[in-house]
Design a protein around this motif. Structure first.
Motif, PDB file in Angstrom:
ATOM      1  N   TRP A 177      -9.225   4.233  -1.687  1.00  0.00           N
ATOM      2  CA  TRP A 177      -9.414   3.589  -0.379  1.00  0.00           C
ATOM      3  C   TRP A 177      -8.229   3.894   0.528  1.00  0.00           C
ATOM      4  O   TRP A 177      -7.088   3.912   0.091  1.00  0.00           O
ATOM      5  CB  TRP A 177      -9.528   2.065  -0.538  1.00  0.00           C
TER       6      TRP A 177
ATOM      7  N   PHE B 278     -10.352  -2.345  -6.075  1.00  0.00           N
ATOM      8  CA  PHE B 278      -9.143  -2.830  -5.401  1.00  0.00           C
ATOM      9  C   PHE B 278      -7.959  -2.693  -6.362  1.00  0.00           C
ATOM     10  O   PHE B 278      -8.004  -3.164  -7.496  1.00  0.00           O
ATOM     11  CB  PHE B 278      -9.321  -4.299  -5.001  1.00  0.00           C
TER      12      PHE B 278
ATOM     13  N   TRP C  91       0.848  -1.213   0.000  1.00  0.00           N
ATOM     14  CA  TRP C  91       0.000   0.000   0.000  1.00  0.00           C
ATOM     15  C   TRP C  91       0.873   1.249   0.000  1.00  0.00           C
ATOM     16  O   TRP C  91       0.596   2.219  -0.727  1.00  0.00           O
ATOM     17  CB  TRP C  91      -0.914  -0.013   1.227  1.00  0.00           C
TER      18      TRP C  91
ATOM     19  N   TYR D  32      -7.926  -1.389   3.232  1.00  0.00           N
ATOM     20  CA  TYR D  32      -7.149  -2.515   2.707  1.00  0.00           C
ATOM     21  C   TYR D  32      -6.787  -3.516   3.804  1.00  0.00           C
ATOM     22  O   TYR D  32      -6.726  -4.734   3.558  1.00  0.00           O
ATOM     23  CB  TYR D  32      -5.878  -2.003   2.023  1.00  0.00           C
TER      24      TYR D  32
END
Length: 464
Positions: free
Chosen positions: A44, A108, A29, A49
């Motif tokens: 997001w 995603f 991430w 996540y």
């Protein structure tokens, strides 16, 4: 013990693997959204996540387990294990993609998913390399090694040695073999025949031996009985590789090295790594807490001992502890300074003329025992366990009382099951040992807690 140690080690591996998977997701991430390497709008946040760990962790741990990464008898090369990890992570990635497709989570990040697959694979392989190297380094320094004497160098003894060599994770080092039919110096794999069975006592007394494994034919059952008696007399744990139907005594249970069963003749719950770890942590925590609580008493007693009689405040005396190792036990000095050679052979009596006036008080109230809390912190003793005895009396009782040395399978304690049942001071040694053996074979935390509180009730009984 072998299986329990492996389970405990597997628990550590699972926790480390879970931590690496979580770190890999966070790392992916960060690389995807917080660096300029791959600029992208972050729809997001990290917390969103991280919720996917609820799916990632069970999936990957299940795959690791199913692929044999937590089995004791794993592939021996790191290359083979690395290939397995790569395969598992590819399967895990496909399962995650399938999950995202089924749940229609189109937002995603695919780049994050790819980065996670790469980082988790890389970090897991690095983890396995570090763990392997660490275990080898620890064992090369002589830690985590069990020194084993094998009695019998025939076919069964050789097979046992092969199993030990093939399963190095066990951490066994065979110091040598005893055999009546093979000459001294004959080599069996990496070890040699160092004597015959009649040399057993001499070998025990002149070598560091953690346990003995019997691999002789069951037709020599009388010899096996004598060997077991000797091993227990000298406090050496005994195990038999069966081929056998006649074996001795209490609470045997079967352990395994690969597919070879071993009968352990005496079940010791504290041989299990997890039990040992929990008891040790509780000992340290409680010892520190009691030292803090009793610190005014410790200081005042030290002053009074110094004022009441010339000599040192702390009295040190040799005792025999875990695995028959000698250590110095600490007490507040309650007697006049005396010649050490007389002190080590004398029991304390109720009207002992050697006691000082203040010494009589601290012995009666058991305050003289408080410095043993520092023995606990050092690892010489436990809060609860069989009381340790002086080497002279250990040698004496070993010959007089059957199974006396079994008490040394666990750490000695400040108080124990025998003491809270009234067997302390000038009481029956045989009854005391019965309670000690029961404690060794039936230990549990509930028993320790019960003994701990019973100690306060019985603190002033039979103490002089």
């Amino acid at each position: 013990m072998i299986r329990e140690n492996q389970r405990f080690l597997n628990m550590i591996f699972v926790c480390i693997d879970m931590a690496i998977l979580a770190f890999s997701l966070i790392f992916a991430w960060y690389i995807r959204f917080e660096t300029s390497l791959l600029p992208f709008k972050n729809n997001w946040g990290l917390n969103y996540y991280l919720m996917f760990l609820l799916f990632i962790l069970p999936i990957y741990i299940f795959l690791y387990y199913s692929s044999g990464l937590y089995r004791p008898h794993r592939t021996k090369s790191i290359a083979s294990e690395s290939i397995t990890i790569v395969k598992i992570n590819v399967i895990g990635l496909l399962l995650l993609i399938t999950l995202l497709y089924v749940t229609h989570l189109v937002n995603f990040s695919r780049y994050l998913l790819a980065m996670f697959a790469i980082s988790s694979t890389t970090f897991t392989i690095v983890e396995r390399i570090i763990l392997r190297k660490s275990l080898r380094f620890i064992r090369s320094k002589g830690f985590n090694i069990k020194h084993i004497l094998v009695i019998g160098a025939g076919d069964l003894g050789k097979k046992f040695a092969c199993k030990i060599k093939q399963n190095e994770y066990i951490g066994y080092n065979i110091i040598g073999y005893l055999d009546d039919n093979i000459e001294n110096g004959h080599k069996v794999l990496d070890s040699k025949v160092i004597g015959n069975i009649n040399d057993l006592v001499h070998v025990i007394l002149t070598n560091r031996i953690d346990k003995a494994v019997i691999t002789i034919s069951p037709i020599h059952y009388k010899v096996i009985e004598d060997i077991v008696d000797t091993l227990e007399k000298y406090g050496v744990e005994a195990e038999i590789v069966p081929d056998y139907y006649r074996y001795f005594p209490a609470n045997p249970y079967i352990d395994l090295i690969d597919d070879m069963p071993i009968i352990k003749l005496r079940y010791v719950p504290l041989d299990k790594s997890f039990n040992h770890f929990i008891k040790r942590i509780l000992d340290i925590v409680l010892a520190i807490a009691i030292i803090i609580i009793t610190s005014p008493i410790l200081v005042l007693t030290a002053l009074m001992v110094k004022i009441s009689s010339p000599g040192p405040v702390i009295f040190k005396q040799e005792r025999v502890g875990l695995h028959r190792k000698e250590f110095n036990i600490y007490k507040f000095r309650s007697m006049k300074v005396q010649d050490e050679k007389y002190e080590k052979y004398q029991w304390t009596s109720e009207d002992d003329h050697r006691k000082t006036k203040f010494g009589s008080f601290i012995r009666k109230s058991n305050i003289d025992e408080l410095p043993q809390l520092f023995n606990i912190l050092k690892g010489d003793m436990s809060l609860i366990g069989p009381r340790p005895e002086r080497p002279h009396f250990v040698d004496k009782f070993r010959d007089e009382i059957p199974k006396y040395m079994i008490k040394h399978y666990v750490r000695p304690g400040m108080t124990g099951l025998a003491q809270v049942n009234g067997f302390r001071g000038n009481t029956s040694i045989k009854k005391r040992i019965e309670y000690d053996i029961y404690y060794v074979e039936n230990w549990n935390l509930k028993m320790d807690i019960k003994i701990f509180f019973m100690t306060f009730i019985h603190a002033f009984r039979n103490a002089y």
